[in-house]
Scaffold this motif. Structure first.
Motif, mmCIF file in Angstrom:
data_model
loop_
_atom_site.group_PDB
_atom_site.id
_atom_site.type_symbol
_atom_site.label_atom_id
_atom_site.label_comp_id
_atom_site.label_asym_id
_atom_site.label_seq_id
_atom_site.Cartn_x
_atom_site.Cartn_y
_atom_site.Cartn_z
ATOM 1 N N ALA A 111 50.658 41.650 37.600
ATOM 2 C CA ALA A 111 51.404 40.509 37.056
ATOM 3 C C ALA A 111 50.694 39.937 35.831
ATOM 4 O O ALA A 111 51.337 39.623 34.810
ATOM 5 N N VAL A 112 49.387 39.813 35.909
ATOM 6 C CA VAL A 112 48.595 39.282 34.788
ATOM 7 C C VAL A 112 48.703 40.218 33.578
ATOM 8 O O VAL A 112 48.892 39.779 32.441
ATOM 9 N N ALA A 113 48.576 41.515 33.830
ATOM 10 C CA ALA A 113 48.599 42.490 32.734
ATOM 11 C C ALA A 113 49.962 42.506 32.037
ATOM 12 O O ALA A 113 50.036 42.569 30.802
ATOM 13 N N THR B 297 37.839 34.692 41.723
ATOM 14 C CA THR B 297 38.975 34.525 40.806
ATOM 15 C C THR B 297 39.083 35.733 39.891
ATOM 16 O O THR B 297 38.068 36.234 39.387
ATOM 17 N N LEU B 298 40.312 36.191 39.665
ATOM 18 C CA LEU B 298 40.554 37.316 38.755
ATOM 19 C C LEU B 298 40.344 36.855 37.309
ATOM 20 O O LEU B 298 40.909 35.837 36.891
ATOM 21 N N ILE C 4 46.456 57.091 37.869
ATOM 22 C CA ILE C 4 46.750 57.048 39.299
ATOM 23 C C ILE C 4 48.017 56.211 39.476
ATOM 24 O O ILE C 4 48.516 55.629 38.517
ATOM 25 N N ASP C 5 48.551 56.176 40.698
ATOM 26 C CA ASP C 5 49.729 55.336 40.911
ATOM 27 C C ASP C 5 49.333 54.022 41.573
ATOM 28 O O ASP C 5 48.168 53.799 41.910
ATOM 29 N N ALA C 6 50.321 53.140 41.737
ATOM 30 C CA ALA C 6 50.050 51.790 42.252
ATOM 31 C C ALA C 6 49.493 51.844 43.671
ATOM 32 O O ALA C 6 48.656 51.002 44.048
ATOM 33 N N ALA D 20 47.054 42.862 47.561
ATOM 34 C CA ALA D 20 47.326 41.548 46.965
ATOM 35 C C ALA D 20 46.656 41.451 45.603
ATOM 36 O O ALA D 20 47.238 40.937 44.634
ATOM 37 N N ARG D 21 45.425 41.950 45.502
ATOM 38 C CA ARG D 21 44.698 41.901 44.235
ATOM 39 C C ARG D 21 45.387 42.784 43.204
ATOM 40 O O ARG D 21 45.481 42.420 42.031
#
Ligand code: PZK
Length: 287
Positions: free
Chosen positions: A164-166, A198-199, A145-147, A157-158
């Motif tokens: 960014a984390v990935a 928290t992620l 899928i796309d962003a 936001a999530r």
């Protein structure tokens, strides 16, 4: 495993148990899949090798994102984890053009909404790593899928935080692997939320089952790359003329031994730890 553990789910090559309300047990088997089919022949120690690698990466990536690991069991193949609310999106990072990314690029010039330069060949290194979300389809195959679609599933936001984390995890792991002669072509992360929202990084991470590892000294764009770990099995299956439907073929001892040796080699190159030392004391990967 304690007899109080309740079986929750089976993956192709792993089992998931509940230990209590907060804790899960992820157990990696020695099963191997190829062309999406589980073979009847096991690869001895594969579950320990993948669990050890995953634990190695989790221990070394806490500065980027917290993870679900509570303990690595002394059997070397089981991880006690925090129970998370998993995001309904798989977060794939691709530094090279392969698999469904290559197929999508050939068809559309884009991968998950990332427009790529024209003229890229199969297995080409991308100008920069891209995040390509996917959802788990009922078939077991993942749907790219796309962003925008990913943001609709988890919130904008999530999704931005997950991307960014990935990317940071990929950059860290790809640099580590490259210095040891291994290309991390792409990798899939599964993220979840803890009780505070928290992620948290879950599942397995940066193993040959969740990633494409390529031997750097054989890298040659313009064709599919040999897989670090599964190439003997694939070559054997291709030579048999098997139609790639279940049940898969039995694999002979020399192919099993060669495949096991490749998994061990990947473990030792990436961790710098002898696999014998891991079997004697799995906690060595956490150091
Ligand atoms: C979770 N899976 C995948 C399926 C397996 C693994 N920490 C977590 N909290 C909640 N859920 C999961 C996790 C993790 N990891 C993972 N499904 C749910 C899965 C089948 C077998 F080993």
């Amino acid at each position: 495993m304690p007899d109080t553990a309740v079986h929750l789910a089976s993956g192709k090559v792993r089992e998931l148990y509940a230990l209590d309300h907060e804790r899960l047990l992820l157990v990696a088997s020695d099963r191997i899949s190829t062309f999406d089919v589980i073979l009847p022949t096991e690869i001895p120690d594969k579950g320990c090798i993948l669990t050890g690698l995953s634990a190695f990466w989790f221990a070394r990536s806490c500065h980027i994102v917290p993870n679900h690991v509570l303990a690595l069991r002394d059997d070397g193949r089981s991880l006690e984890c925090r129970r998370l609310e998993m995001l309904p999106v798989e977060v794939v990072v691709r530094g090279y053009l392969s698999g469904s990314g290559w197929n999508d690029y050939l068809a559309t010039g884009s991968v998950c909404g990332h427009e790529l330069p024209p003229g890229l060949v199969e297995s080409a290194r991308l100008p920069e790593p891209i995040v390509t979300p996917a959802t788990k389809a009922a078939t077991g195959h993942d749907d790219n899928i796309d962003a925008t679609a990913a943001a609709a599933l988890v919130g904008a936001a999530r999704w931005a935080e997950a991307e960014a984390v990935a990317l940071a995890l990929y950059d860290f792991a790809a640099a580590h692997a490259h210095a040891r002669g291994i290309i991390l072509a792409d990798t899939k992360f599964e993220l979840g939320l803890d009780q505070d929202g928290t992620l948290v990084l879950g599942d397995e991470a940066l193993t040959p089952d969740s990633s494409r590892f390529w031997p750097a000294d054989e890298y040659s764009p313009g064709r599919p790359q040999p897989s670090y770990d599964k190439q003997y099995v694939r070559d054997y299956c291709e030579a048999l003329g098997w139609d790639k439907t279940a049940p898969g073929p039995e694999v002979p001892d020399d192919v099993v031994g060669g495949t096991r040796a490749r998994y061990v080699e990947a473990f030792e190159l990436l961790t710098g730890i002898r696999f014998d030392a891991y079997l004697a004391d799995p906690q060595v990967v956490l150091g």
